[in-house]
Every structure is written in C-alpha cells, then in structure tokens.
Design a protein around this motif. Structure first.
Motif, PDB file in Angstrom:
ATOM      1  N   MET A 253      25.179 -25.158 -45.582  1.00 26.48           N
ATOM      2  CA  MET A 253      25.069 -23.699 -45.261  1.00 26.48           C
ATOM      3  C   MET A 253      25.360 -23.432 -43.659  1.00 26.48           C
ATOM      4  SD  MET A 253      22.542 -20.806 -46.480  1.00 26.48           S
ATOM      5  CE  MET A 253      20.930 -21.064 -45.488  1.00 26.48           C
ATOM      6  N   LYS A 254      26.260 -22.598 -43.441  1.00 26.13           N
ATOM      7  CA  LYS A 254      26.554 -22.211 -41.945  1.00 26.13           C
ATOM      8  C   LYS A 254      26.367 -20.924 -41.787  1.00 26.13           C
ATOM      9  CE  LYS A 254      30.328 -23.680 -39.800  1.00 26.13           C
ATOM     10  NZ  LYS A 254      31.676 -23.832 -39.362  1.00 26.13           N
ATOM     11  N   VAL A 255      25.345 -20.531 -40.788  1.00 25.50           N
ATOM     12  CA  VAL A 255      24.958 -19.117 -40.840  1.00 25.50           C
ATOM     13  C   VAL A 255      25.099 -18.671 -39.295  1.00 25.50           C
ATOM     14  CG1 VAL A 255      22.949 -17.362 -40.725  1.00 25.50           C
ATOM     15  CG2 VAL A 255      22.804 -19.352 -42.402  1.00 25.50           C
ATOM     16  N   LYS A 256      26.004 -17.582 -39.026  1.00 26.39           N
ATOM     17  CA  LYS A 256      26.202 -17.100 -37.992  1.00 26.39           C
ATOM     18  C   LYS A 256      25.024 -16.148 -37.485  1.00 26.39           C
ATOM     19  CE  LYS A 256      29.696 -16.551 -34.868  1.00 26.39           C
ATOM     20  NZ  LYS A 256      30.309 -17.984 -34.346  1.00 26.39           N
ATOM     21  N   VAL A 257      24.574 -16.399 -36.218  1.00 25.71           N
ATOM     22  CA  VAL A 257      23.077 -15.610 -35.851  1.00 25.71           C
ATOM     23  C   VAL A 257      23.760 -14.446 -34.933  1.00 25.71           C
ATOM     24  CG1 VAL A 257      21.854 -17.472 -36.508  1.00 25.71           C
ATOM     25  CG2 VAL A 257      22.715 -17.328 -34.318  1.00 25.71           C
ATOM     26  N   LYS A 258      22.985 -13.395 -34.871  1.00 27.85           N
ATOM     27  CA  LYS A 258      23.053 -12.422 -33.714  1.00 27.85           C
ATOM     28  C   LYS A 258      21.955 -12.396 -32.950  1.00 27.85           C
ATOM     29  CE  LYS A 258      25.346  -9.882 -37.308  1.00 27.85           C
ATOM     30  NZ  LYS A 258      25.404  -8.409 -38.210  1.00 27.85           N
ATOM     31  N   PHE A 266      23.781 -21.752 -37.034  1.00 26.25           N
ATOM     32  CA  PHE A 266      23.085 -22.722 -37.401  1.00 26.25           C
ATOM     33  C   PHE A 266      23.656 -23.199 -38.664  1.00 26.25           C
ATOM     34  CE2 PHE A 266      19.669 -20.152 -35.523  1.00 26.25           C
ATOM     35  CZ  PHE A 266      19.238 -20.989 -34.347  1.00 26.25           C
ATOM     36  N   MET A 267      23.569 -24.719 -38.916  1.00 23.24           N
ATOM     37  CA  MET A 267      23.997 -25.502 -40.158  1.00 23.24           C
ATOM     38  C   MET A 267      22.639 -26.218 -40.894  1.00 23.24           C
ATOM     39  SD  MET A 267      26.724 -26.277 -41.875  1.00 23.24           S
ATOM     40  CE  MET A 267      28.245 -26.364 -40.868  1.00 23.24           C
ATOM     41  N   PHE A 268      22.607 -25.718 -42.026  1.00 21.38           N
ATOM     42  CA  PHE A 268      21.578 -26.198 -42.920  1.00 21.38           C
ATOM     43  C   PHE A 268      22.046 -27.114 -43.974  1.00 21.38           C
ATOM     44  CE2 PHE A 268      20.378 -22.075 -41.303  1.00 21.38           C
ATOM     45  CZ  PHE A 268      19.132 -22.410 -40.447  1.00 21.38           C
ATOM     46  N   ASN A 362       5.827 -27.056 -50.923  1.00 20.03           N
ATOM     47  CA  ASN A 362       4.915 -27.552 -49.886  1.00 20.03           C
ATOM     48  C   ASN A 362       5.961 -27.634 -48.534  1.00 20.03           C
ATOM     49  OD1 ASN A 362       2.867 -28.112 -51.664  1.00 20.03           O
ATOM     50  ND2 ASN A 362       2.852 -30.319 -51.607  1.00 20.03           N
ATOM     51  N   ALA A 363       7.246 -27.859 -48.718  1.00 22.59           N
ATOM     52  CA  ALA A 363       8.035 -28.101 -47.639  1.00 22.59           C
ATOM     53  C   ALA A 363       8.454 -26.829 -46.828  1.00 22.59           C
ATOM     54  CB  ALA A 363       9.004 -28.970 -48.025  1.00 22.59           C
ATOM     55  N   PHE A 364       8.532 -27.059 -45.645  1.00 20.07           N
ATOM     56  CA  PHE A 364       9.158 -25.718 -44.946  1.00 20.07           C
ATOM     57  C   PHE A 364      10.623 -25.570 -45.329  1.00 20.07           C
ATOM     58  CE2 PHE A 364      10.861 -23.464 -41.303  1.00 20.07           C
ATOM     59  CZ  PHE A 364       9.967 -22.796 -40.805  1.00 20.07           C
ATOM     60  N   GLY A 365      11.184 -24.430 -45.796  1.00 17.62           N
ATOM     61  CA  GLY A 365      12.420 -24.587 -46.631  1.00 17.62           C
ATOM     62  C   GLY A 365      12.792 -24.905 -47.820  1.00 17.62           C
ATOM     63  N   THR A 366      11.398 -25.057 -48.617  1.00 18.87           N
ATOM     64  CA  THR A 366      11.318 -24.875 -50.011  1.00 18.87           C
ATOM     65  C   THR A 366      12.369 -23.903 -50.546  1.00 18.87           C
ATOM     66  OG1 THR A 366       9.238 -25.927 -50.319  1.00 18.87           O
ATOM     67  CG2 THR A 366      10.170 -24.915 -52.270  1.00 18.87           C
ATOM     68  N   MET A 367      13.399 -24.206 -51.421  1.00 14.34           N
ATOM     69  CA  MET A 367      14.364 -23.147 -51.904  1.00 14.34           C
ATOM     70  C   MET A 367      13.900 -22.727 -53.377  1.00 14.34           C
ATOM     71  SD  MET A 367      18.595 -23.342 -51.869  1.00 14.34           S
ATOM     72  CE  MET A 367      19.602 -21.915 -52.217  1.00 14.34           C
ATOM     73  N   VAL A 410      15.658 -27.678 -48.083  1.00 14.02           N
ATOM     74  CA  VAL A 410      16.533 -27.528 -46.826  1.00 14.02           C
ATOM     75  C   VAL A 410      15.991 -29.154 -46.127  1.00 14.02           C
ATOM     76  CG1 VAL A 410      17.124 -26.726 -44.594  1.00 14.02           C
ATOM     77  CG2 VAL A 410      16.672 -25.117 -46.567  1.00 14.02           C
ATOM     78  N   THR A 411      16.817 -30.172 -46.182  1.00 16.77           N
ATOM     79  CA  THR A 411      16.551 -31.428 -45.540  1.00 16.77           C
ATOM     80  C   THR A 411      16.991 -31.551 -44.076  1.00 16.77           C
ATOM     81  OG1 THR A 411      18.520 -32.195 -46.374  1.00 16.77           O
ATOM     82  CG2 THR A 411      16.521 -32.484 -47.815  1.00 16.77           C
ATOM     83  N   GLU A 412      17.618 -30.636 -43.492  1.00 14.11           N
ATOM     84  CA  GLU A 412      18.063 -30.911 -41.974  1.00 14.11           C
ATOM     85  C   GLU A 412      18.211 -29.609 -41.627  1.00 14.11           C
ATOM     86  OE1 GLU A 412      21.772 -33.133 -41.299  1.00 14.11           O
ATOM     87  OE2 GLU A 412      21.233 -34.701 -42.848  1.00 14.11           O
ATOM     88  N   ASN A 413      17.754 -29.589 -40.302  1.00 14.47           N
ATOM     89  CA  ASN A 413      17.500 -28.188 -39.465  1.00 14.47           C
ATOM     90  C   ASN A 413      16.837 -27.237 -39.824  1.00 14.47           C
ATOM     91  OD1 ASN A 413      19.246 -29.492 -37.585  1.00 14.47           O
ATOM     92  ND2 ASN A 413      21.293 -28.780 -38.659  1.00 14.47           N
ATOM     93  N   GLU A 414      15.735 -27.414 -41.012  1.00  9.49           N
ATOM     94  CA  GLU A 414      14.876 -26.657 -41.712  1.00  9.49           C
ATOM     95  C   GLU A 414      14.208 -25.555 -40.572  1.00  9.49           C
ATOM     96  OE1 GLU A 414      12.586 -30.330 -42.179  1.00  9.49           O
ATOM     97  OE2 GLU A 414      14.762 -29.822 -42.114  1.00  9.49           O
TER      98      GLU A 414
END
Length: 447
Positions: A253-258, A266-268, A362-367, A410-414
């Motif tokens: 997931m690529k997110v364009k940030v302002k 960011f790429m997640f 439990n994890a930061f970024g649980t979806m 989210v397993t990378e860049n969470e």
C-alpha cells in the motif's frame, strides 16, 4: 464511517494515550483505581452526550451504558488486579457472567506481526516450532546494551541450530507432498543462514544480527507455509460464493502524505491471512483488484487507529455493480483450537470468554474490518489499523479481540502508520503475491 471503537474501549484508549509517567505503576491503590474510574466514566458520558452530533458528522455509533460499565470494570481490574464487580444475576439475564481477569491474562502477548502470522498457520509440527522460538528470542536478546547482547544471541542460535539438526527429518515429514522439494530447499538456506549468523556473532557485528534474524525467520515461515496442504476446512455454504482467500496474500500500500517534512510517501507491506479469515481477506483482496481504495483518503488518524474505506456519497461501503446494493460480509473470528472460524457472532455473544483469537489485536498495525456497532454482519469496505502498545490490553483481555474481524498485519514500515494524517491519499494498493489463492473473484466479472 462505520463505528470501530465503541465507548467501552475508551478505557484502553485513555490509558494508552497518557504519557507513561502518568500511568500508575507498581502498587496501585484504590484511590488511583477510583480516579481512573472517574476519568473513564467521564469520557463515556461525554461521548454519550454528543451521540447525535457524532452520528451526523462521523457516522459513529456508540455502545450502551452497560458496556461502558463493563469496560470501566475491565480497566480498573487491569490496573489493580481486583476482580470484576459481582453483577446481579438479574441485571443482565441475557448475558453470561463476565470472567475473572486472572483467567483472561495468561502472559505477555506476542506483538511481532511476523511471529503472530507464523503461529496462526494451521500446522502442528513441534520440531519446526522449536527451531522458530529461539530465533524469535533473539529480539529480546538484542535489548541488552552493546556487544554483550551477542552472548545471548549466540545461545539462541545454538539452541535453534541444534533443534534443526535433531528435528530435520520430522520437519521434512511434515511438508505437504506437493511442496516438499521447495521446503527442503528452504531448510538448506536456513542452515546456511545460521552459519552466516554464527560468523556475524564471532565478528561481534551487532548491527548485522537483526537483518539476518529476519531473513532466517522468513525461511522458517515459508517452511511452515509449505506444511499446509490445501485449504484446511470448508467455508459455510451461505458464504461459498463470495470472494474467498484460501491461503495468504501480500499487498503493498503506497500512501501519498501531506505536510510531512521528512517524506512524500510511505509504502506499507501487508500480509492478508485467508487461513484465519477467508471471507474477510477475500473481500478486501477483491476490492484491491477493483482499485477501490486507489485515490481514497485516510479518513481517520487519531493516534489510536488509522481508518479508510468509506466511499463518497451516502453509501458506507462498496456497492456491488451486479446487485446495485452494498456488499456486506459476516463477522468472522477464528479461535485457537477450532478448525474453522465462527461467523455472525462475537465471542462474548457466544460465551467464549476464555477463547484466544487466532489473530489478536496485539501488533502495531493490526488490520481489521470496521462495521456497524449493532450489526455483526455489516462490514463492507471500511478497514482500520490499530496503533497501540498492548501491555495493558494483552490478548484475551483486549476488548477488540473477538468483536472485530482481524485479517492481516502490516509487516513492513508499520511504524510509519503513526505519521499518517486525515487527508493523506492511498495512491495504490497492489498485490505482490497470493492472488492465485483468491477464489470467486468478482472483479473479473464487472466493474
């Protein structure tokens, strides 16, 4: 937006958002417990008084005062160790009694998303788990300052290496026949990687340990996936025609940030677990292939959750062009020890207070899927990622567990999820692997 955080969860949110120095630690007395109770009660009352405004502005619905009271009891119990109040048997006759916290909290939770995904696989092979655990323990070993940590790392590595040598034949025998060659190849790479990690320790190169550990655990996880032979259960007949993810898939997931001076995007990386939530993960992956989320804004980012998926217009979910109606999916919860998920009911409604969810918050970024608070089977397209520390809400005492359908991590860049703001734009979500595990894809029919 559909509600995801009911009033009864304000307890955990209030605690987690306070600075650590403000969290009473050690011997927490009754005065502190009463103070927490007043704060939580105030927060719940404030939300109740603003209910109409929130419904119109955010389309958020709140839980009843009864469940606010339960959450306050849970928060006080978490902080003091005191049991829940003794509810009158006539107070809520339709609901089973709440369990004691000592039953719910069974130890420190696993917070690493990779580890959670590995343990969630439908396998039963003790030999590979004995290889996995010491490698995961390297993370704790690296918390020791300086090169002293390497002595503990070496012990972890020795334990894992011995487990691999002693249990290799059992591991190979556990591989699915169609995946055996691939699994053996991965085991060879794992052995080579262990030798390389041993040399890193000998060279006292602390900085190189964590990347190599991650590589080795990726081999372990892939070996474990090669032990799964087909899809392990039948989805209920009423859901079999829906998009189903029968296995796992990975998306970026690529997110364009302002308004971020440090980054433009960011790429997640997200792993979707169809073994534990085939309907939920399949629904999401099908929407990804429809490019439903591309160009959509982040719609909630308050430091507690990040949420998106509410399309423009009056609809609160995805309108299926073949029916011109909102496509909804059932609440889907997989519990440890069960062969298939429960559908359409929360674990609380089922009376399964002791049950541990296969994919916990439990994890930061649980979806997970957002849904209407009072309609278990109302999830459609709105998703959220949880941002929190889990010490005060471990697995089994987390009020979200068993109420909302987790279907990935989210397993990378969470960590960068915390930097997202309302108005940041999802540029794209693209499938990296696992699309062949999606059955009944509606995106191929019509858009």
């Amino acid at each position: 937006m559909a509600a995801i955080i009911p009033c009864h969860y304000c307890s955990s949110m209030a605690i987690s958002k306070l600075p650590r120095s403000h969290i009473p630690l050690g011997n927490i007395n009754h005065v502190n417990a009463a103070w927490w109770g007043r704060q939580l009660s105030l927060r719940c009352s404030l939300k109740a008084s603003q209910k109409a405004q929130l419904r119109n502005k955010l389309k958020v619905k709140l839980f009843s005062l009864k469940e606010c009271a339960i959450s306050i009891a849970l928060a006080v119990g978490l902080l003091t160790g005191m049991p829940f109040v003794d509810w009158s048997p006539n107070a809520y006759a339709a609901n089973p009694a709440m369990p004691d916290l000592s039953v719910l909290i069974s130890g420190p939770p696993i917070k690493d998303p990779g580890a959670l995904l590995r343990y969630a696989l439908p396998i039963d092979n003790k030999a590979i788990r004995e290889v996995q655990k010491p490698l995961e323990d390297i993370t704790d070993s690296l918390k020791v300052a300086g090169v002293k940590a390497l002595d503990s790392v070496e012990r972890n590595l020795r334990q894992s290496s011995q487990a691999l040598k002693q249990g290799k034949s059992l591991i190979i025998s556990g591989l699915a026949e169609s995946k055996k060659d691939h699994g053996v190849e991965l085991l060879d790479k794992l052995e080579t990687g262990m030798d390389e990690l041993q040399q890193i320790v000998v060279d006292r190169n602390r900085d190189a340990v964590a990347p190599k550990q991650k590589e080795l655990l990726s081999y372990v996880g892939s070996v474990e996936e090669d032990m799964v032979d087909g899809f392990p259960y039948e989805v209920p007949e009423e859901y079999q025609s829906m998009p189903l993810l029968k296995g796992r898939a990975t998306v970026d997931m690529k997110v364009k940030v302002k308004d971020n001076p440090n980054a433009d995007e960011f790429m997640f990386r997200i792993v979707l677990d169809g073994y534990s939530a085939p309907v939920t993960a399949g629904n999401f992956l099908d929407l990804v292939q429809r490019h439903f989320y591309d160009g959509m804004e982040i719609q909630r980012a308050d430091g507690f959750v990040v949420q998106t998926g509410d399309p423009e217009g009056p609809a609160e979910g995805f309108i299926d062009p073949s029916t011109e109606k909102t496509r909804t999916i059932p609440l889907e919860i997989m519990v440890n020890g069960e062969k298939s998920p429960f559908y359409g009911a929360t674990l609380e409604e089922l009376g399964l207070y002791k049950a541990q969810t296969r994919l916990p918050f439990n994890a930061f970024g649980t979806m997970a899927m957002a849904r209407d608070e009072f309609e278990n089977n109302s999830a459609s397209s709105q998703v959220f990622w949880l941002l929190k520390e889990s010490e005060l809400t471990p697995s089994n005492a987390n009020i979200l567990d068993g109420r909302y359908a987790v279907f990935g991590y989210v397993t990378e860049n969470e960590d960068y999820l915390a930097d997202l703001k309302v108005g940041d734009v999802i540029e794209s979500i693209q499938v990296v692997s696992g699309l062949d595990n999606l059955v009944n894809p509606s995106y191929k029919i019509a858009r």
